[in-house]
Design a protein around this motif. Structure first.
Motif, PDB file in Angstrom:
ATOM      1  N   ILE A 123      46.293  64.815  21.933  1.00 52.00           N
ATOM      2  CA  ILE A 123      47.170  66.029  21.293  1.00 52.00           C
ATOM      3  C   ILE A 123      48.082  66.442  22.557  1.00 52.00           C
ATOM      4  O   ILE A 123      49.466  66.506  22.424  1.00 52.00           O
ATOM      5  N   ILE A 133      48.222  67.629  15.202  1.00 55.34           N
ATOM      6  CA  ILE A 133      46.861  67.055  14.492  1.00 55.34           C
ATOM      7  C   ILE A 133      46.988  66.710  13.016  1.00 55.34           C
ATOM      8  O   ILE A 133      46.320  65.735  12.382  1.00 55.34           O
ATOM      9  N   VAL A 163      39.280  64.029  17.031  1.00 59.14           N
ATOM     10  CA  VAL A 163      40.583  64.716  17.518  1.00 59.14           C
ATOM     11  C   VAL A 163      40.550  65.210  19.075  1.00 59.14           C
ATOM     12  O   VAL A 163      39.153  65.707  19.379  1.00 59.14           O
ATOM     13  N   THR A 210      48.111  63.172  13.181  1.00 60.65           N
ATOM     14  CA  THR A 210      47.358  62.392  13.693  1.00 60.65           C
ATOM     15  C   THR A 210      46.203  62.197  12.670  1.00 60.65           C
ATOM     16  O   THR A 210      45.660  60.959  12.663  1.00 60.65           O
ATOM     17  N   ALA A 211      45.674  63.167  12.321  1.00 63.21           N
ATOM     18  CA  ALA A 211      44.087  63.185  11.790  1.00 63.21           C
ATOM     19  C   ALA A 211      44.274  64.275  10.453  1.00 63.21           C
ATOM     20  O   ALA A 211      43.679  65.410  11.013  1.00 63.21           O
ATOM     21  N   ASP A 267      44.842  57.020  21.514  1.00 69.20           N
ATOM     22  CA  ASP A 267      45.315  58.255  21.513  1.00 69.20           C
ATOM     23  C   ASP A 267      46.468  58.061  22.721  1.00 69.20           C
ATOM     24  O   ASP A 267      47.343  59.177  22.620  1.00 69.20           O
ATOM     25  N   PHE A 306      38.105  70.813  13.524  1.00 72.77           N
ATOM     26  CA  PHE A 306      38.438  69.682  13.275  1.00 72.77           C
ATOM     27  C   PHE A 306      37.491  68.493  13.650  1.00 72.77           C
ATOM     28  O   PHE A 306      36.626  68.715  14.531  1.00 72.77           O
TER      29      PHE A 306
END
Length: 448
Positions: free
Chosen positions: A106, A84, A101, A87-88, A23, A97
């Motif tokens: 974020i 998001i 996450v 990223t995922a 991250d 989510f």
């Protein structure tokens, strides 16, 4: 100290620490070694910021909506949703989510101030000194697969046994042999390649030998990883459409016969395949080659790093090429981002082809001009790009498409971000042209 030992001491899961590294885009070489020894700087950070890491883990484990994340980090909901999805992209049906996450991740992506994290680390590690470039997600996924090798307590506590066989699958040139060697390094096994001539009957020092003899000998040695290329061809399922070589059928039988002893004999077999769809189901049965690991082509950021690594490998600061690169600010990653963006779905091999072609073009221009300040311009870059794109055939693009289908079947949960990115790049080659209208006279058309 091993990562798992540090995690246990701090009462934080090792998985949360791995996700934190991803991250916050920390370089693995500044955090842990290939065999999961924690680096001093990261250990210092973890001990001094243990409260933050615990808050990070608690947030990571909590299902949350984009609105809840936006409220927590004081960012617009639309920006949170966009971050998001990049990223995922996978979400639950109820709108929450997945727990992978992190609100903090974020927030960091959207410009939150987490300088206190980076203060613990020195200057960016040289590309030349890294164990590998990018692929942190794949490295950590592989480390999870290899956990029973690294932590025997897994077997005692949970009955999770070591895999006997692993299939690395992906398009040609994506680095499967690199990852096989990396697996051997991670678990401390001797790497041995199963040569094609081992599969048939041959003569060594006047004595007849075959694959069964080879495998029995390997099992008598300590901690051996056996690597087999063209695994999908050798282990192909027999049917009316396939004409399988007799030696491949014998190889399958020999492996099925011995594989139950691999764990106790400290043998791990790793196969390299373009596809797993044609592999004999008997070979992929539980307890055999039931672990599949996808090896993706590099993404945009990784392509830039790989190009820079290949362009500067082995150069000293006084070399002509390095002086030319430095004059163009091409000894830094940003220089390569523009051309890297044009290399959609390029394999590692294609990137190396690009750098070799570019080096030759720069050398030719230098000898023509004798100018150490020559410009690496669009003409040079596009010429090398055309050379490298020679392997970007329809067959290769079909292999990428097949690979994406198989990843969605076998490993979708772990690699949503890569699947999403690779599909988007592949789709850029599928833009259909509008059918051209025929204009002019139709002298030979009787209907006109």
């Amino acid at each position: 100290m091993k990562l798992i030992e540090l995690a246990k001491e701090l009462n934080i899961s090792a998985e949360a620490i791995k996700q934190f590294i991803q991250d916050f885009d920390l370089e693995l070489s500044e955090c842990i070694s290939t065999n999961f020894e924690v680096k001093d700087d990261f250990e210092k950070f973890a001990r001094e910021q243990v409260d933050f890491l615990k808050r990070y883990e608690k947030d990571l484990d909590k299902a949350k909506t984009p609105g809840q994340i936006a409220e927590k980090i004081s960012q617009p909901k639309e920006k949170v949703e966009e971050a998001i999805q990049e990223t995922a992209p996978n979400i639950f049906d109820n709108g929450f989510f997945r727990s992978s996450v992190s609100s903090y991740g974020i927030d960091n992506k959207l410009g939150g101030n987490y300088q206190f994290v980076y203060n613990y680390f020195g200057s960016t590690t040289s590309l030349q000194k890294r164990d590998f470039i990018g692929y942190r997600d794949l490295f950590f996924y592989i480390s999870g697969v290899l956990e029973p090798f690294l932590n025997p307590q897994q077997i005692r506590d949970w009955g999770i046994n070591r895999p006997a066989g692993i299939i690395l699958y992906g398009p040609p040139g994506s680095g499967k042999i690199f990852w096989a060697k990396k697996i051997a390094e991670i678990i401390g096994y001797q790497f041995r390649e199963v040569k094609k001539h081992y599969l048939g009957t041959s003569y060594v020092d006047g004595s007849q030998t075959n694959f069964n003899d080879f495998l029995v000998t390997a099992m008598q040695q300590e901690k051996v990883l056996l690597f087999m290329e063209d695994f999908d061809e050798i282990m192909m399922a027999r049917n009316a459409e396939n004409n399988i070589a007799a030696c491949n059928l014998v190889t399958q039988e020999v492996i099925v016969h011995h594989i139950s002893r691999f764990e106790q004999e400290d043998i791990l077999m790793v196969g390299s395949a373009t596809t797993v769809s044609e592999v004999n189901e008997e070979i992929m049965a539980p307890g055999r080659f039931d672990v599949t690991i996808p090896v993706f082509p590099p993404n945009l950021a990784e392509r830039s790093e790989i190009i820079l690594y290949a362009m500067t490998k082995g150069l000293d600061n006084n070399s002509l090429l390095y002086k030319i690169l430095k004059h163009n600010k091409a000894e830094r990653i940003p220089f390569w981002n523009e051309v890297s963006a044009k290399m959609k779905v390029f394999s590692n091999t294609m990137l190396i082809d690009f750098t070799q072609s570019l080096k030759k073009r720069i050398k030719h221009l230098y000898y023509k001009t004798r100018n150490e300040q020559l410009k690496i311009d669009t003409t040079l870059l596009e010429g090398a790009l055309r050379d490298a794109a020679g392997k970007l055939t329809g067959e290769y693009l079909n292999q990428i498409e097949q690979f994406l289908k198989e990843v969605n079947i076998h490993n979708a949960d772990q690699f949503q971000y890569r699947i999403h990115g690779l599909k988007k790049e592949l789709d850029s080659y599928k833009a259909a042209e509008e059918p051209r209208r025929i204009i002019g006279f139709h002298h030979n058309d009787p209907s006109v």
